[in-house]
Design an enzyme around this catalytic site. Structure first.
Site, PDB file in Angstrom:
ATOM      1  N   ASN A 147       0.818  -1.224   0.000  1.00 46.80           N
ATOM      2  CA  ASN A 147       0.000   0.000   0.000  1.00 46.80           C
ATOM      3  C   ASN A 147       0.851   1.273   0.000  1.00 46.80           C
ATOM      4  OD1 ASN A 147       0.901  -0.081   2.617  1.00 46.80           O
ATOM      5  ND2 ASN A 147      -1.062  -0.626   3.515  1.00 46.80           N
ATOM      6  N   ARG A 285       3.388   7.323  11.450  1.00 43.94           N
ATOM      7  CA  ARG A 285       2.862   6.828  12.718  1.00 43.94           C
ATOM      8  C   ARG A 285       2.596   8.027  13.640  1.00 43.94           C
ATOM      9  NH1 ARG A 285       1.519   3.140  10.361  1.00 43.94           N
ATOM     10  NH2 ARG A 285       2.070   0.959  10.564  1.00 43.94           N
ATOM     11  N   GLN A 314      -4.552   3.636  18.476  1.00 43.99           N
ATOM     12  CA  GLN A 314      -5.599   3.446  17.471  1.00 43.99           C
ATOM     13  C   GLN A 314      -6.529   2.314  17.879  1.00 43.99           C
ATOM     14  OE1 GLN A 314      -3.295   5.131  13.583  1.00 43.99           O
ATOM     15  NE2 GLN A 314      -4.136   3.105  13.462  1.00 43.99           N
ATOM     16  N   HIS A 333      -7.185   6.064  10.193  1.00 44.73           N
ATOM     17  CA  HIS A 333      -6.083   5.375   9.499  1.00 44.73           C
ATOM     18  C   HIS A 333      -6.608   4.629   8.258  1.00 44.73           C
ATOM     19  CE1 HIS A 333      -2.072   3.028  10.161  1.00 44.73           C
ATOM     20  NE2 HIS A 333      -2.267   3.352   8.899  1.00 44.73           N
TER      21      HIS A 333
HETATM   22  P1  NDP Z   1      10.573   2.074   3.913  1.00 39.91           P
HETATM   23  O1  NDP Z   1      11.251   1.115   4.805  1.00 39.91           O
HETATM   24  O2  NDP Z   1      10.616   1.895   2.437  1.00 39.91           O
HETATM   25  O3  NDP Z   1      11.074   3.539   4.204  1.00 39.91           O
HETATM   26  C1  NDP Z   1      11.343   4.013   5.477  1.00 39.91           C
HETATM   27  C2  NDP Z   1      12.443   5.030   5.339  1.00 39.91           C
HETATM   28  O4  NDP Z   1      12.654   5.588   6.630  1.00 39.91           O
HETATM   29  C3  NDP Z   1      13.768   4.427   4.876  1.00 39.91           C
HETATM   30  O5  NDP Z   1      14.243   5.190   3.781  1.00 39.91           O
HETATM   31  C4  NDP Z   1      14.670   4.587   6.092  1.00 39.91           C
HETATM   32  O6  NDP Z   1      15.964   4.961   5.787  1.00 39.91           O
HETATM   33  C5  NDP Z   1      14.058   5.770   6.758  1.00 39.91           C
HETATM   34  N1  NDP Z   1      14.382   5.892   8.168  1.00 39.91           N
HETATM   35  C6  NDP Z   1      14.224   4.968   9.121  1.00 39.91           C
HETATM   36  N2  NDP Z   1      14.605   5.468  10.310  1.00 39.91           N
HETATM   37  C7  NDP Z   1      15.027   6.730  10.073  1.00 39.91           C
HETATM   38  C8  NDP Z   1      15.555   7.743  10.903  1.00 39.91           C
HETATM   39  N3  NDP Z   1      15.710   7.549  12.210  1.00 39.91           N
HETATM   40  N4  NDP Z   1      15.895   8.913  10.323  1.00 39.91           N
HETATM   41  C9  NDP Z   1      15.739   9.109   8.991  1.00 39.91           C
HETATM   42  N5  NDP Z   1      15.230   8.168   8.159  1.00 39.91           N
HETATM   43  C10 NDP Z   1      14.877   6.999   8.702  1.00 39.91           C
HETATM   44  O7  NDP Z   1       9.045   2.118   4.425  1.00 39.91           O
HETATM   45  P2  NDP Z   1       7.763   2.633   3.661  1.00 39.91           P
HETATM   46  O8  NDP Z   1       8.092   3.860   2.904  1.00 39.91           O
HETATM   47  O9  NDP Z   1       7.097   1.509   2.973  1.00 39.91           O
HETATM   48  O10 NDP Z   1       6.849   3.005   4.911  1.00 39.91           O
HETATM   49  C11 NDP Z   1       7.253   3.999   5.845  1.00 39.91           C
HETATM   50  C12 NDP Z   1       6.333   3.963   7.039  1.00 39.91           C
HETATM   51  O11 NDP Z   1       5.046   4.410   6.653  1.00 39.91           O
HETATM   52  C13 NDP Z   1       6.097   2.570   7.631  1.00 39.91           C
HETATM   53  O12 NDP Z   1       7.112   2.200   8.536  1.00 39.91           O
HETATM   54  C14 NDP Z   1       4.769   2.731   8.297  1.00 39.91           C
HETATM   55  O13 NDP Z   1       4.972   3.155   9.631  1.00 39.91           O
HETATM   56  C15 NDP Z   1       4.097   3.847   7.518  1.00 39.91           C
HETATM   57  N6  NDP Z   1       2.979   3.338   6.725  1.00 39.91           N
HETATM   58  C16 NDP Z   1       1.754   3.887   6.919  1.00 39.91           C
HETATM   59  C17 NDP Z   1       0.664   3.423   6.230  1.00 39.91           C
HETATM   60  C18 NDP Z   1      -0.664   4.049   6.378  1.00 39.91           C
HETATM   61  O14 NDP Z   1      -1.667   3.425   6.024  1.00 39.91           O
HETATM   62  N7  NDP Z   1      -0.770   5.276   6.874  1.00 39.91           N
HETATM   63  C19 NDP Z   1       0.775   2.280   5.303  1.00 39.91           C
HETATM   64  C20 NDP Z   1       2.147   1.872   5.053  1.00 39.91           C
HETATM   65  C21 NDP Z   1       3.178   2.347   5.794  1.00 39.91           C
HETATM   66  P3  NDP Z   1      17.051   4.062   5.044  1.00 39.91           P
HETATM   67  O15 NDP Z   1      16.293   3.078   4.228  1.00 39.91           O
HETATM   68  O16 NDP Z   1      17.825   5.010   4.201  1.00 39.91           O
HETATM   69  O17 NDP Z   1      17.805   3.425   6.125  1.00 39.91           O
END
Ligand code: NDP
Length: 393
Positions: A147, A285, A314, A333
């Site tokens: 998603n 989140r 939630q 959500h």
């Molecule tokens: P990804 O794992 O593809 O992306 C997460 C990114 O966050 C990565 O690029 C990672 O960095 C970066 N990151 C992690 N920790 C840090 C930090 N401390 N500082 C800076 N960057 C950080 O996940 P998605 O994009 O698929 O999803 C992201 C989040 O969105 C999920 O974890 C979830 O919580 C939320 N989500 C919400 C949904 C909704 O319905 N509202 C549905 C799907 C997801 P790097 O890879 O460079 O290490």
């Protein structure tokens, strides 16, 4: 035979199935990075059906029961008397969704003596205590990418809703008014604004790619810098930290997972360093933001608007201040559970279960923890020291 405990959100108040607005959903062939869509042997539902609620059962019930498994499906997940709490002790598999999370705390995991597999039907497994799962050798899997585009689209929508001040304008129209001046006194064009992306993962990059045509000035921060050609293509400015990023944005969007590093990040101190009248959209989140700091910043005018669809906890209580704070465009959500998104994460859940029953490997991109450690996507997204693979650009 296994006992599968499935926690899903309640059915529509008007009954199940609903009257669908459309008769089908478009067929998507691959994800933008070339990753393939879930490919279970069978589906158990028609794509476009509402499968994320109890009666929809992710299309799993008939299949699992015909194979002789015990299936418990419930929306009752809170408190000692809840169905979830009562059924957990001998469940082999727990499935829930971030939209209606079954919080698998360390205490609950300790009680769940048979638990071997936890599936997030969606993305984001922070509702499971991953360290406790690791200690027990439980596998935690989610349906990576299912998603991401759904959330990116919702993010773009909420950026526009805030900047154009859509909610106010719609309320005037719906209530019979025609007060143009009232409708536009907080309405701006997005064009030319500085938009900062916190975390350029799958969703963050999809937001970058969708916002670029609006003529905005894009910047981002992430733990790993994106490839130079990608930065060049979208004219992206990289910041070493969120502290640096937020000082130079009109709009900030949040796409990092909830970890100990990101919890409570959007606090009074950070918000005070943003340009006056900035907007935040957080579909990642709720706990990444300090609840009351957001309210204070909106009330003082430091923030011009806040939107997103994630809350803590939630479902949010009826008196949660984000429901009524000024200039909010919150949704419950929902961004990742459009009917289109549901079809993909339900299919991915079935694929994970088929693998698990067959003893064949679950795709590494779906694995968060396995065999006592962070593996696959989890090794990158949730481990304290991330690996540099899985960037997907
Ligand atoms: P990804 O794992 O593809 O992306 C997460 C990114 O966050 C990565 O690029 C990672 O960095 C970066 N990151 C992690 N920790 C840090 C930090 N401390 N500082 C800076 N960057 C950080 O996940 P998605 O994009 O698929 O999803 C992201 C989040 O969105 C999920 O974890 C979830 O919580 C939320 N989500 C919400 C949904 C909704 O319905 N509202 C549905 C799907 C997801 P790097 O890879 O460079 O290490």
């Amino acid at each position: 035979m296994a006992k599968i405990l499935i926690v899903l959100y309640p059915d529509p108040i008007t009954g199940y199935p609903p009257t669908y607005a459309r008769t089908s959903i478009p067929q998507i062939d691959t994800y933008p990075t070339g990753a393939t869509l879930p490919s279970p042997k069978d589906l158990g539902f028609t794509p476009g059906d509402l499968v994320g609620c109890v009666s929809g059962n992710l299309g799993l019930k008939d299949w699992l029961e015909s194979a002789g498994h015990t299936v418990v499906i419930t929306d009752d997940k809170e408190g000692a008397d809840s169905v979830f709490e009562r059924e957990l002790h001998d469940a082999d598999v727990v499935i829930s969704q971030p939209f209606w999370p079954a919080y698998l705390t360390a205490e609950r995991i300790a009680k769940a003596k048979n638990l071997q597999l936890v599936i997030t039907a969606g993305i984001g497994s922070d509702h499971t205590d991953l360290n406790a799962a690791n200690e027990r050798g439980i596998t935690v899997a989610e349906v990576t990418y299912s998603n991401s585009i759904s959330v990116a689209e919702h993010t773009v929508m909420q950026v526009l809703v805030l900047v154009r001040d859509f909610v106010n304008q719609h309320q005037i129209a719906a209530s019979g008014g025609w007060n143009i001046a009232d409708a536009v006194e907080r309405s701006y064009d997005l064009e030319g604004m500085r938009v900062g992306i916190f975390a350029a993962g799958r969703i963050g990059r999809a937001v970058i790619e969708r916002l670029a045509p609006f003529g905005v000035r894009l910047s981002y921060t992430d733990r790993f810098r994106l490839p130079a050609e990608y930065e060049e293509k979208y004219n992206l400015t990289f910041h070493e930290s969120i502290e640096s990023l937020v000082t130079e944005v009109d709009v900030l969007t949040i796409h990092a997972p909830l970890t100990e590093q990101t919890r409570g990040l959007l606090n009074d101190e950070l918000l005070a360093t943003m340009p006056h009248g900035a907007y935040i959209v957080n579909p990642a989140r709720g706990a990444i933001a300090d609840r009351d700091a957001i309210v204070r910043a909106l009330e003082s005018g430091q923030l011009a608007g806040y939107a997103g669809d994630v809350w803590d906890p939630q479902p949010a209580p009826a008196d949660h201040p984000w429901r009524t704070m000024p200039h909010n465009a919150m949704t419950t959500h929902t961004s990742g559970t459009s009917l289109s998104g549901q079809a993909r994460y339900a299919a991915g859940t079935r694929e994970i279960l088929e693998n698990w029953f067959d003893g064949s490997p679950i795709r590494p991109e779906y694995i968060i923890v396995e065999g006592g450690g962070y593996k696959g996507t989890g090794a990158h997204s949730y481990a304290e020291k991330p690996t540099k693979d899985n960037q997907g650009v």
